[in-house]
Scaffold this motif. Structure first.
Motif, PDB file in Angstrom:
ATOM      1  N   SER A  57      -2.337  -3.485  -6.951  1.00 23.60           N
ATOM      2  CA  SER A  57      -2.104  -2.499  -5.923  1.00 23.60           C
ATOM      3  C   SER A  57      -1.361  -3.198  -4.666  1.00 23.60           C
ATOM      4  O   SER A  57      -0.935  -4.548  -4.937  1.00 23.60           O
ATOM      5  CB  SER A  57      -3.600  -2.288  -5.226  1.00 23.60           C
ATOM      6  OG  SER A  57      -4.241  -3.325  -4.652  1.00 23.60           O
ATOM      7  N   TYR A  99      -1.455   6.933  -6.076  1.00 22.62           N
ATOM      8  CA  TYR A  99      -1.410   6.787  -4.585  1.00 22.62           C
ATOM      9  C   TYR A  99      -2.939   6.970  -4.300  1.00 22.62           C
ATOM     10  O   TYR A  99      -3.483   8.131  -4.683  1.00 22.62           O
ATOM     11  CB  TYR A  99      -0.582   7.650  -3.747  1.00 22.62           C
ATOM     12  CG  TYR A  99       0.843   7.482  -4.045  1.00 22.62           C
ATOM     13  CD1 TYR A  99       1.448   6.266  -3.812  1.00 22.62           C
ATOM     14  CD2 TYR A  99       1.664   8.402  -4.494  1.00 22.62           C
ATOM     15  CE1 TYR A  99       2.988   6.142  -4.010  1.00 22.62           C
ATOM     16  CE2 TYR A  99       2.835   8.373  -4.720  1.00 22.62           C
ATOM     17  CZ  TYR A  99       3.656   7.075  -4.614  1.00 22.62           C
ATOM     18  OH  TYR A  99       4.832   6.887  -4.829  1.00 22.62           O
ATOM     19  N   LYS A 158      -0.982   2.006  -3.115  1.00 20.45           N
ATOM     20  CA  LYS A 158      -0.264   2.356  -4.504  1.00 20.45           C
ATOM     21  C   LYS A 158      -1.071   1.639  -5.410  1.00 20.45           C
ATOM     22  O   LYS A 158      -0.945   0.266  -5.379  1.00 20.45           O
ATOM     23  CB  LYS A 158       1.324   2.235  -4.325  1.00 20.45           C
ATOM     24  CG  LYS A 158       1.687   2.362  -5.958  1.00 20.45           C
ATOM     25  CD  LYS A 158       3.441   2.327  -5.691  1.00 20.45           C
ATOM     26  CE  LYS A 158       3.910   0.972  -5.583  1.00 20.45           C
ATOM     27  NZ  LYS A 158       5.418   0.898  -5.267  1.00 20.45           N
ATOM     28  N   ASP A 212       7.257   5.971   0.058  1.00 23.55           N
ATOM     29  CA  ASP A 212       7.398   5.608  -1.389  1.00 23.55           C
ATOM     30  C   ASP A 212       7.464   6.522  -2.517  1.00 23.55           C
ATOM     31  O   ASP A 212       6.646   7.749  -2.324  1.00 23.55           O
ATOM     32  CB  ASP A 212       6.085   4.783  -1.662  1.00 23.55           C
ATOM     33  CG  ASP A 212       6.107   4.109  -2.888  1.00 23.55           C
ATOM     34  OD1 ASP A 212       6.649   2.732  -3.041  1.00 23.55           O
ATOM     35  OD2 ASP A 212       5.862   4.521  -3.920  1.00 23.55           O
ATOM     36  N   GLN A 239      -1.633   0.302  -9.366  1.00 25.07           N
ATOM     37  CA  GLN A 239      -0.776   0.030 -10.684  1.00 25.07           C
ATOM     38  C   GLN A 239      -1.681  -0.769 -11.313  1.00 25.07           C
ATOM     39  O   GLN A 239      -1.426  -2.026 -11.487  1.00 25.07           O
ATOM     40  CB  GLN A 239       0.790  -0.242 -10.586  1.00 25.07           C
ATOM     41  CG  GLN A 239       1.503   0.912  -9.731  1.00 25.07           C
ATOM     42  CD  GLN A 239       2.731   0.452  -9.507  1.00 25.07           C
ATOM     43  OE1 GLN A 239       3.235  -0.430  -8.683  1.00 25.07           O
ATOM     44  NE2 GLN A 239       3.744   1.147 -10.450  1.00 25.07           N
TER      45      GLN A 239
END
Length: 533
Positions: A456, A399, A433, A505, A435
């Motif tokens: 993201s 995050y 977030k 989240d 990833q």
């Protein structure tokens, strides 16, 4: 069979007087006008007198014989000719196309059965009632059950009814195989390889949808119904010189446990359920429990009252997130202050990311963000980014909280957010977030721009978090509460609270903490410290 009775009478007549047609009446009764035939006929019926009583008796005797022979004839109808059919596949059911009538007393042909009910004469697994566990009327239907689990094959050959088995090749995979599971899993199509009543948690794909169960050991039936697990907690506060006490609570499995803690350098022992920890700062400890059959592990972080050693205990990753050819492309240059507890970007460079080596959960963080105007000649003092990351699984999955002083659009922002409207690089607070498959895949848009990318997702845009930008030379107090269910961020300045941001989240339920700067000389993050929630 009445014909046999008539033949008997005719034979008696012929032997007595040599008569044929004169001894019969239409082929049914004797001709009594011929005395010889009549006498012979009377003799054959067992009587010599012709008075009324004898006649009545003879008549009764005749009726009795007739009845007896008709009874015999009925038995002969039943026993004298039965259909037998070839059972070439040996399943007890005959081929309707290979049948023969076998007279009473004769030996039926080899490999034959007295029925013609087989629906697949060359298939020993297919016959009426093969799948006895199917719901009625399927339990009596003609199905194939090749794995002999009582459930019909879902993909049988032509002429055979399909059943509801979810793996036609496994006798431990069928609806209701895991009867000890909680509803509705107890009736689902599961695999129970060790036959302990609990479905395999990682079953193969049988082609018809096998539902995973909760078995903790798919190959060992003597493991207790409850899977081995261990809980060491998530966060333990530590205030030297008093040691932090850590306890591993194991359950399930066989009930016989051994313990192994690591790293062991700051522990008094490593092989007991409870250990005492005296780390130099923050430390994450892992315990592995072994019950002789399987293992389980958990981690707990000891949170010191001291501040983070950003320089000593965290790794600096110099991100290359801008497209080639941009003016702001040199690697991040970080200066550490306050004994290594504060990290500052001293040039207007590419992004700098610290990832600290401690895994946190159920932890509150408090820190300071400050931007000193070290380069007033750049855009009137510049207006870019300071921030932090948390829940980091590694340097490309985390995050991120980024805070920009003000919007940039047009040519000024084209290199940072080339896919946003008007190339806008937004000011204010942005939560994302991230990833990405690896660090090399990260771009500036993944972390710093208000748009979703392949790597993201925007969790809170500046319009949802706060549109207010930072100002130079102000200490902003920041707090972060991080749990497995979500996070909450507050930012306060000299005039009070600026933002209160709920991040709903929980993709990253635990992870590492770190600092973040980008394209802003004088952007400082820290000192930071943490406490257990």
């Amino acid at each position: 069979m009445r014909r046999a009775y008539i033949s008997l009478l005719l034979t008696s007549c012929s032997l007595a007087v040599g008569c044929a047609d004169p001894c019969a009446d239409d082929g049914l009764l004797q001709d009594t006008s011929n005395e010889g035939c009549a006498a012979d006929a009377n003799a054959s019926l067992g009587g010599s007198d012709t008075d009324a009583s004898d006649t009545d008796s003879d008549s009764n005797d005749s009726e009795s014989v007739s009845d007896s022979m008709e009874s015999d004839s009925n038995d002969a109808d039943t026993d004298g000719g039965e259909q037998w059919c070839l059972d070439q596949d040996g399943d007890g059911f005959g081929d309707p196309n290979e049948c023969t009538n076998v007279p009473d007393g004769d030996t039926p042909p080899d490999d034959s059965v007295p029925n013609d009910d087989d629906c697949a004469p060359d298939n020993p697994w297919a016959f009426p009632g093969a799948a006895e566990n199917e719901p009625a009327p399927g339990d009596e239907a003609c199905m194939e059950d090749e794995d002999e689990d009582g459930w019909g094959d879902a993909d049988p050959p032509d002429g055979v009814d399909p059943g509801s088995d979810c793996d036609d090749s496994s006798d431990t995979t069928f609806p209701g195989a895991s009867e000890n599971e909680e509803p509705p899993l107890d009736e689902a199509c599961t695999k129970d390889a060790d036959e302990d009543g609990y479905g395999d948690d990682d079953p193969p794909d049988g082609g018809n949808g096998i539902t995973p169960g909760t078995d903790c050991d798919d190959t060992t039936p003597n493991v207790t119904d409850e899977c081995l697990s261990v809980d060491a907690g998530t966060c333990v506060s530590y205030e030297p010189p008093t040691a932090a006490s850590l306890t591993a609570n194991a359950s399930g499995g066989t009930g016989e446990y051994t313990y192994s803690w690591s790293p062991g350098g700051s522990l008094d022992v490593t092989n007991t359920q409870t250990v005492n920890a005296t780390p130099s700062n923050y430390e994450t400890y892992t315990v592995v429990v072994d019950d002789g059959v399987e293992t389980a592990e958990d981690s707990v972080t000891v949170v010191s009252a001291e501040v983070f050693g950003l320089q000593s205990a965290c790794e600096l990753i110099q991100l290359d997130v801008l497209p080639d050819g941009t003016e702001i492309g040199e690697p991040a240059s970080i200066t550490y202050q306050q004994g290594g507890a504060q990290a500052c970007e001293d040039l207007n460079n590419d992004a700098g990311l610290h990832i600290c080596d401690v895994v946190f959960e159920d932890t509150a963080f408090e820190g300071v963000l400050r931007i000193d105007n070290l380069s007033p000649d750049i855009n009137g003092g510049d207006n870019d980014v300071v921030g932090f990351v948390w829940g980091a699984q590694d340097a490309s999955n985390f995050y991120s909280f980024v805070w920009k002083a003000e919007d940039q659009d047009g040519d000024a922002g084209i290199d940072v957010c080339p896919n946003s409207a008007n190339f806008l690089w937004p000011g204010g607070m942005l939560v994302k977030k991230v990833q990405a498959p690896n660090v090399a895949a990260l771009t500036s848009e993944d972390i710093f721009c208000d748009l979703d990318t392949d790597n993201s997702e925007v969790l809170l845009s500046p319009a949802e978090a706060s549109l207010e930008g930072w100002e130079f030379a102000i200490d902003y107090d920041v707090s972060l509460e991080y749990t497995s269910m979500g996070s909450n961020i507050t930012v306060s300045g000299p005039g009070g609270q600026i933002a209160d941001i709920a991040v709903n989240d929980n993709t990253f339920q635990n992870g590492r903490f770190g600092t973040l700067t980008f394209s802003q000389s004088g952007a400082c993050s820290g000192p930071w410290n943490a406490t257990c929630l």
